[in-house]
Design a protein around this motif. Structure first.
Motif, PDB file in Angstrom:
ATOM      1  N   GLN A  54       0.834  -1.195   0.000  1.00 20.26           N
ATOM      2  CA  GLN A  54       0.000   0.000   0.000  1.00 20.26           C
ATOM      3  C   GLN A  54       0.869   1.244   0.000  1.00 20.26           C
ATOM      4  OE1 GLN A  54      -2.573  -0.262   3.362  1.00 20.26           O
ATOM      5  NE2 GLN A  54      -3.805  -1.929   2.506  1.00 20.26           N
ATOM      6  N   SER A  55       0.413   2.285  -0.649  1.00 22.83           N
ATOM      7  CA  SER A  55       1.153   3.539  -0.698  1.00 22.83           C
ATOM      8  C   SER A  55       0.750   4.433   0.459  1.00 22.83           C
ATOM      9  CB  SER A  55       0.884   4.273  -2.022  1.00 22.83           C
ATOM     10  OG  SER A  55      -0.491   4.580  -2.111  1.00 22.83           O
ATOM     11  N   GLY A  56       1.620   5.358   0.832  1.00 20.77           N
ATOM     12  CA  GLY A  56       1.302   6.317   1.872  1.00 20.77           C
ATOM     13  C   GLY A  56       1.171   5.704   3.249  1.00 20.77           C
ATOM     14  N   GLN A  57       2.076   4.856   3.656  1.00 15.70           N
ATOM     15  CA  GLN A  57       2.009   4.245   4.972  1.00 15.70           C
ATOM     16  C   GLN A  57       2.152   5.301   6.069  1.00 15.70           C
ATOM     17  OE1 GLN A  57       5.081   1.450   5.739  1.00 15.70           O
ATOM     18  NE2 GLN A  57       4.237   0.755   7.686  1.00 15.70           N
ATOM     19  N   SER A 292       4.270   8.731  -1.311  1.00 19.02           N
ATOM     20  CA  SER A 292       3.223   7.930  -1.950  1.00 19.02           C
ATOM     21  C   SER A 292       3.744   6.760  -2.760  1.00 19.02           C
ATOM     22  CB  SER A 292       2.377   8.838  -2.868  1.00 19.02           C
ATOM     23  OG  SER A 292       3.219   9.439  -3.850  1.00 19.02           O
ATOM     24  N   ALA A 293       5.032   6.544  -2.829  1.00 17.44           N
ATOM     25  CA  ALA A 293       5.579   5.429  -3.607  1.00 17.44           C
ATOM     26  C   ALA A 293       5.179   4.104  -2.968  1.00 17.44           C
ATOM     27  CB  ALA A 293       7.091   5.534  -3.688  1.00 17.44           C
ATOM     28  N   ALA A 294       4.713   3.171  -3.794  1.00 19.84           N
ATOM     29  CA  ALA A 294       4.309   1.865  -3.296  1.00 19.84           C
ATOM     30  C   ALA A 294       5.523   1.094  -2.792  1.00 19.84           C
ATOM     31  CB  ALA A 294       3.606   1.075  -4.393  1.00 19.84           C
ATOM     32  N   THR A 295       5.318   0.348  -1.713  1.00 16.88           N
ATOM     33  CA  THR A 295       6.409  -0.424  -1.131  1.00 16.88           C
ATOM     34  C   THR A 295       6.025  -1.892  -1.093  1.00 16.88           C
ATOM     35  OG1 THR A 295       5.532  -0.054   1.093  1.00 16.88           O
ATOM     36  CG2 THR A 295       7.181   1.503   0.292  1.00 16.88           C
ATOM     37  N   ILE A 296       7.048  -2.737  -0.987  1.00 16.99           N
ATOM     38  CA  ILE A 296       6.848  -4.180  -0.865  1.00 16.99           C
ATOM     39  C   ILE A 296       7.220  -4.583   0.543  1.00 16.99           C
ATOM     40  CG2 ILE A 296       7.709  -6.431  -1.610  1.00 16.99           C
ATOM     41  CD1 ILE A 296       8.006  -5.313  -4.401  1.00 16.99           C
ATOM     42  N   GLU A 297       6.326  -5.317   1.205  1.00 14.82           N
ATOM     43  CA  GLU A 297       6.593  -5.791   2.554  1.00 14.82           C
ATOM     44  C   GLU A 297       6.524  -7.307   2.572  1.00 14.82           C
ATOM     45  OE1 GLU A 297       4.104  -4.001   5.452  1.00 14.82           O
ATOM     46  OE2 GLU A 297       5.205  -2.097   5.455  1.00 14.82           O
ATOM     47  N   ILE A 298       7.455  -7.912   3.316  1.00 10.17           N
ATOM     48  CA  ILE A 298       7.491  -9.360   3.485  1.00 10.17           C
ATOM     49  C   ILE A 298       7.602  -9.650   4.970  1.00 10.17           C
ATOM     50  CG2 ILE A 298       8.526  -9.798   1.217  1.00 10.17           C
ATOM     51  CD1 ILE A 298      11.234 -10.055   2.619  1.00 10.17           C
ATOM     52  N   PRO A 299       7.222 -10.856   5.407  1.00  8.32           N
ATOM     53  CA  PRO A 299       7.391 -11.201   6.820  1.00  8.32           C
ATOM     54  C   PRO A 299       8.860 -11.145   7.235  1.00  8.32           C
ATOM     55  CG  PRO A 299       5.893 -12.739   5.746  1.00  8.32           C
ATOM     56  CD  PRO A 299       6.499 -11.902   4.653  1.00  8.32           C
ATOM     57  N   ASN A 333      10.239  -3.426  10.772  1.00  5.88           N
ATOM     58  CA  ASN A 333       9.168  -3.404  11.754  1.00  5.88           C
ATOM     59  C   ASN A 333       9.242  -4.711  12.535  1.00  5.88           C
ATOM     60  OD1 ASN A 333       8.040  -0.878  10.998  1.00  5.88           O
ATOM     61  ND2 ASN A 333       7.088  -1.859   9.210  1.00  5.88           N
ATOM     62  N   PRO A 334       8.562  -4.782  13.690  1.00  5.28           N
ATOM     63  CA  PRO A 334       8.655  -6.024  14.463  1.00  5.28           C
ATOM     64  C   PRO A 334       8.239  -7.273  13.689  1.00  5.28           C
ATOM     65  CG  PRO A 334       7.710  -4.267  15.796  1.00  5.28           C
ATOM     66  CD  PRO A 334       7.833  -3.731  14.402  1.00  5.28           C
ATOM     67  N   ALA A 335       7.229  -7.174  12.813  1.00  9.67           N
ATOM     68  CA  ALA A 335       6.735  -8.362  12.124  1.00  9.67           C
ATOM     69  C   ALA A 335       7.030  -8.376  10.634  1.00  9.67           C
ATOM     70  CB  ALA A 335       5.223  -8.490  12.334  1.00  9.67           C
ATOM     71  N   THR A 336       7.326  -7.217  10.058  1.00  9.57           N
ATOM     72  CA  THR A 336       7.521  -7.147   8.612  1.00  9.57           C
ATOM     73  C   THR A 336       8.781  -6.375   8.274  1.00  9.57           C
ATOM     74  OG1 THR A 336       6.189  -5.139   8.444  1.00  9.57           O
ATOM     75  CG2 THR A 336       5.039  -7.247   8.176  1.00  9.57           C
ATOM     76  N   VAL A 337       9.204  -6.520   7.026  1.00  5.34           N
ATOM     77  CA  VAL A 337      10.356  -5.803   6.492  1.00  5.34           C
ATOM     78  C   VAL A 337       9.926  -5.136   5.198  1.00  5.34           C
ATOM     79  CG1 VAL A 337      12.686  -6.014   5.565  1.00  5.34           C
ATOM     80  CG2 VAL A 337      12.004  -7.405   7.523  1.00  5.34           C
ATOM     81  N   ALA A 338      10.164  -3.816   5.096  1.00  2.96           N
ATOM     82  CA  ALA A 338       9.852  -3.086   3.865  1.00  2.96           C
ATOM     83  C   ALA A 338      11.062  -3.151   2.942  1.00  2.96           C
ATOM     84  CB  ALA A 338       9.488  -1.640   4.178  1.00  2.96           C
ATOM     85  N   VAL A 339      10.846  -3.624   1.716  1.00  2.00           N
ATOM     86  CA  VAL A 339      11.921  -3.839   0.743  1.00  2.00           C
ATOM     87  C   VAL A 339      11.854  -2.733  -0.296  1.00  2.00           C
ATOM     88  CG1 VAL A 339      12.906  -5.427  -0.932  1.00  2.00           C
ATOM     89  CG2 VAL A 339      11.830  -6.309   1.146  1.00  2.00           C
ATOM     90  N   SER A 340      12.982  -2.044  -0.485  1.00  2.00           N
ATOM     91  CA  SER A 340      13.019  -0.972  -1.472  1.00  2.00           C
ATOM     92  C   SER A 340      13.466  -1.464  -2.845  1.00  2.00           C
ATOM     93  CB  SER A 340      13.953   0.144  -0.987  1.00  2.00           C
ATOM     94  OG  SER A 340      15.263  -0.366  -0.778  1.00  2.00           O
ATOM     95  N   SER A 341      14.255  -2.519  -2.918  1.00  2.00           N
ATOM     96  CA  SER A 341      14.678  -3.055  -4.209  1.00  2.00           C
ATOM     97  C   SER A 341      15.108  -4.509  -4.019  1.00  2.00           C
ATOM     98  CB  SER A 341      15.837  -2.240  -4.805  1.00  2.00           C
ATOM     99  OG  SER A 341      16.993  -2.334  -3.998  1.00  2.00           O
ATOM    100  N   GLY A 342      15.075  -5.260  -5.126  1.00  3.20           N
ATOM    101  CA  GLY A 342      15.501  -6.663  -5.101  1.00  3.20           C
ATOM    102  C   GLY A 342      14.368  -7.643  -5.290  1.00  3.20           C
ATOM    103  N   LEU A 343      13.117  -7.211  -5.096  1.00  2.85           N
ATOM    104  CA  LEU A 343      11.963  -8.083  -5.276  1.00  2.85           C
ATOM    105  C   LEU A 343      10.984  -7.451  -6.247  1.00  2.85           C
ATOM    106  CD1 LEU A 343      11.155  -9.349  -1.645  1.00  2.85           C
ATOM    107  CD2 LEU A 343      12.318 -10.569  -3.480  1.00  2.85           C
ATOM    108  N   GLY A 344      10.237  -8.284  -6.908  1.00  2.70           N
ATOM    109  CA  GLY A 344       9.215  -7.824  -7.830  1.00  2.70           C
ATOM    110  C   GLY A 344       7.897  -8.495  -7.547  1.00  2.70           C
ATOM    111  N   VAL A 345       6.827  -7.903  -8.054  1.00  5.78           N
ATOM    112  CA  VAL A 345       5.497  -8.475  -7.873  1.00  5.78           C
ATOM    113  C   VAL A 345       5.446  -9.856  -8.536  1.00  5.78           C
ATOM    114  CG1 VAL A 345       3.048  -8.177  -8.375  1.00  5.78           C
ATOM    115  CG2 VAL A 345       4.453  -6.206  -7.759  1.00  5.78           C
ATOM    116  N   GLY A 346       4.944 -10.858  -7.799  1.00  8.56           N
ATOM    117  CA  GLY A 346       4.863 -12.218  -8.303  1.00  8.56           C
ATOM    118  C   GLY A 346       5.966 -13.131  -7.805  1.00  8.56           C
ATOM    119  N   ASP A 347       7.047 -12.594  -7.259  1.00 11.71           N
ATOM    120  CA  ASP A 347       8.104 -13.428  -6.703  1.00 11.71           C
ATOM    121  C   ASP A 347       7.562 -14.233  -5.527  1.00 11.71           C
ATOM    122  OD1 ASP A 347       9.968 -12.567  -8.505  1.00 11.71           O
ATOM    123  OD2 ASP A 347      10.843 -11.052  -7.178  1.00 11.71           O
ATOM    124  N   ILE A 348       8.020 -15.484  -5.417  1.00  7.35           N
ATOM    125  CA  ILE A 348       7.612 -16.365  -4.317  1.00  7.35           C
ATOM    126  C   ILE A 348       8.760 -16.404  -3.316  1.00  7.35           C
ATOM    127  CG2 ILE A 348       6.878 -18.682  -3.674  1.00  7.35           C
ATOM    128  CD1 ILE A 348       5.828 -19.044  -6.505  1.00  7.35           C
TER     129      ILE A 348
END
Length: 370
Positions: A54-57, A292-299, A333-348
Motif C-alpha cells: 500500500q502507498s502512503g504508509q 506515496s511510492a508503493a512499497t513491498i513488505e514481506i514477513p 518493523n517487528p513483524a515485517t520488512v519493507a523492501v526498497s529493491s531486489g523483489l518484484g510483484v509475483g516473486d515467491i
C-alpha cells in the motif's frame, strides 16, 4: 571311458570360469550401487507471493511537548544571592523581578564613582577658569604663548577626566541594576539552578524560563525514516493519554547531527494553535504519512543474509527449487520488512524453513499467501 583333458585345455577352461565369475561380481556390485543412490529429499517450506504494498504508509512516533523558545536567566555579575522570588511552575511577566543579589558592594562602588565624578568636575571648572584668563591675557599681550598652551592642555585633560568619571559612574549604576534579575518576556519557570544564600558566579543559571508564544512537539527520529518523509509534511499530534486532544504541526528544526548513543535525529515540530491541554512535558504521539511510492513488505521471518547483505530465498515456480537473492531493506518493523529493491510483484519468497535450505534445493510449498 571318458576322454582325458590335456593340461592346456584345463588351464584355458579355468581362466574362462574365473573371468565369468569376475564379470558377474562386477555386474552385481554396480547394480547394488545404483539401487542405493536415492534422490535428495524435497524440503517442505512455507512461502508468500509478493504483491505491491500500500502507498502512503502512516508512521507514528512518541515524543513530548517543549517550549519553542526556552532560555536560562542568569546574573551578569557575581555575588551572594539574597532571594529568589519565583519557583518551578510559576508564571512570570516581562520585567518581573526573579532574584536579587546582595547590592552592598555595588552600591559602594557607585558612591565611589559619584565622588570621583564630582572631583573631576571641580577640576574641570578650575581648568576652564584658568584657560579663560590665559586667553584674555594672551589677547592683551600680558602672557606668553607657552602659558596659554599649558592652560589649554590642562583644560583638555580635565575634560577627559570628567568623561572617564562619567563612564565609571555609568558602569557602577549598571552593576547596581544587575543585582536584580528580571524576566525579559512572559513565560513559565521550568527549572531552578541556585538557592538563596549561595554565592553565584556571573552567567550561572538561576532559573530556566519557557517563553510564551509557541510550543514544539519534539521527537527522536531514525535516519531511514527522515529519508522517507515527504517535503514539508503535515504532522498529526495527539496526547498519549487522551487521543481526542489533537493539533497539527510542521517540521521547524532538524538536528544537524545524530545523537551519539541512539543514532537518531532530534526533530522539533512547531504546533499550530495547540490546545491548552498540551502542557509542557506532556507525552504526545506524532503521525506522518510517508511518500506515496508503493512499497513491498514481506514477513520478517523471510530475511536471511548472503554476501554480508540482507537476502531472501526465492522459489522458481517452474522447477520448485530455491535460490538466494540480495535485497535492499528500507525499514524494519517487528513483524515485517519493507523492501526498497531486489523483489518484484509475483516473486515467491520462502518465509518458514529458510535455515535448512541450500541453493538448488527442491521444495514443496505448504502454503502461500500475500
Amino acid at each position: 571311458m571318458a576322454p582325458r583333458l590335456s593340461s592346456r585345455s584345463m588351464t584355458v577352461r579355468m581362466a574362462g570360469l574365473a573371468f565369468a565369475l569376475g564379470a558377474a561380481l562386477f555386474t552385481a556390485g554396480c547394480s547394488g550401487e545404483d539401487d542405493g543412490d536415492e534422490p535428495a529429499p524435497i524440503r517442505p517450506v512455507r512461502a508468500v507471493t509478493v504483491e505491491a504494498g500500500q502507498s502512503g504508509q502512516v508512521v507514528t512516533l512518541t515524543g513530548d511537548i517543549q517550549a519553542e523558545d526556552e532560555v536560562s536567566l542568569a546574573f551578569r555579575v557575581s555575588g551572594r544571592m539574597t532571594e529568589r522570588l519565583v519557583n518551578v511552575g510559576d508564571a512570570v511577566k516581562a520585567g518581573q523581578v526573579i532574584a536579587r543579589l546582595d547590592p552592598q558592594n555595588a552600591l559602594n562602588t557607585l558612591r565611589s564613582a559619584q565622588a570621583a565624578l564630582a572631583a573631576a568636575e571641580g577640576r574641570l571648572v578650575q581648568a576652564q577658569n584658568h584657560y579663560e584668563r590665559q586667553e584674555r591675557l594672551l589677547g592683551n599681550g600680558f602672557t606668553t604663548r607657552a602659558l596659554y598652551d599649558d592652560a589649554q592642555q590642562g583644560l583638555r585633560s580635565a575634560q577627559s577626566s570628567v568623561d572617564d568619571a562619567q563612564a565609571q559612574l555609568k558602569i557602577a549604576e549598571d552593576n547596581v541594576s544587575y543585582t536584580e534579575l528580571t524576566a525579559d518576556a512572559p513565560g513559565v519557570v521550568t527549572a531552578r539552578g541556585a538557592e538563596p544564600g549561595e554565592v553565584v558566579q556571573a552567567g550561572r543559571m538561576i532559573v530556566q524560563l519557557a517563553r510564551q508564544g509557541g510550543r514544539d512537539a519534539v521527537f527522536d527520529v531514525p535516519a531511514q525514516l527522515l529519508r522517507s518523509v515527504p517535503a514539508n509534511p503535515v504532522i498529526d499530534i495527539s496526547l498519549v493519554d487522551d487521543s481526542s486532544v489533537t493539533a497539527l504541526g510542521r517540521v521547524r528544526e532538524v538536528a544537524p547531527q545524530a545523537d551519539p548513543v541512539t543514532r537518531t535525529f532530534r526533530v522539533r515540530i512547531g504546533l499550530e494553535n495547540p490546545p491548552a491541554a498540551m502542557r509542557l512535558g506532556s507525552s504526545v504521539n506524532g503521525s506522518v504519512r510517508l511518500d506515496s511510492a508503493a512499497t513491498i513488505e514481506i514477513p520478517a521471518s523471510a530475511l536471511t543474509a548472503f554476501n554480508s547483505q540482507p537476502a531472501v530465498w526465492l522459489v522458481d515456480p517452474a522447477t520448485l527449487t530455491v535460490a538466494l537473492r540480495n535485497i535492499e531493506v528500507a525499514r524494519f518493523n517487528p513483524a515485517t520488512v519493507a523492501v526498497s529493491s531486489g523483489l518484484g510483484v509475483g516473486d515467491i519468497v520462502v518465509t518458514a524453513g529458510v535455515q535448512a535450505l541450500h541453493p538448488g534445493q527442491a521444495v514443496r510449498l505448504l502454503g502461500s499467501g500475500s
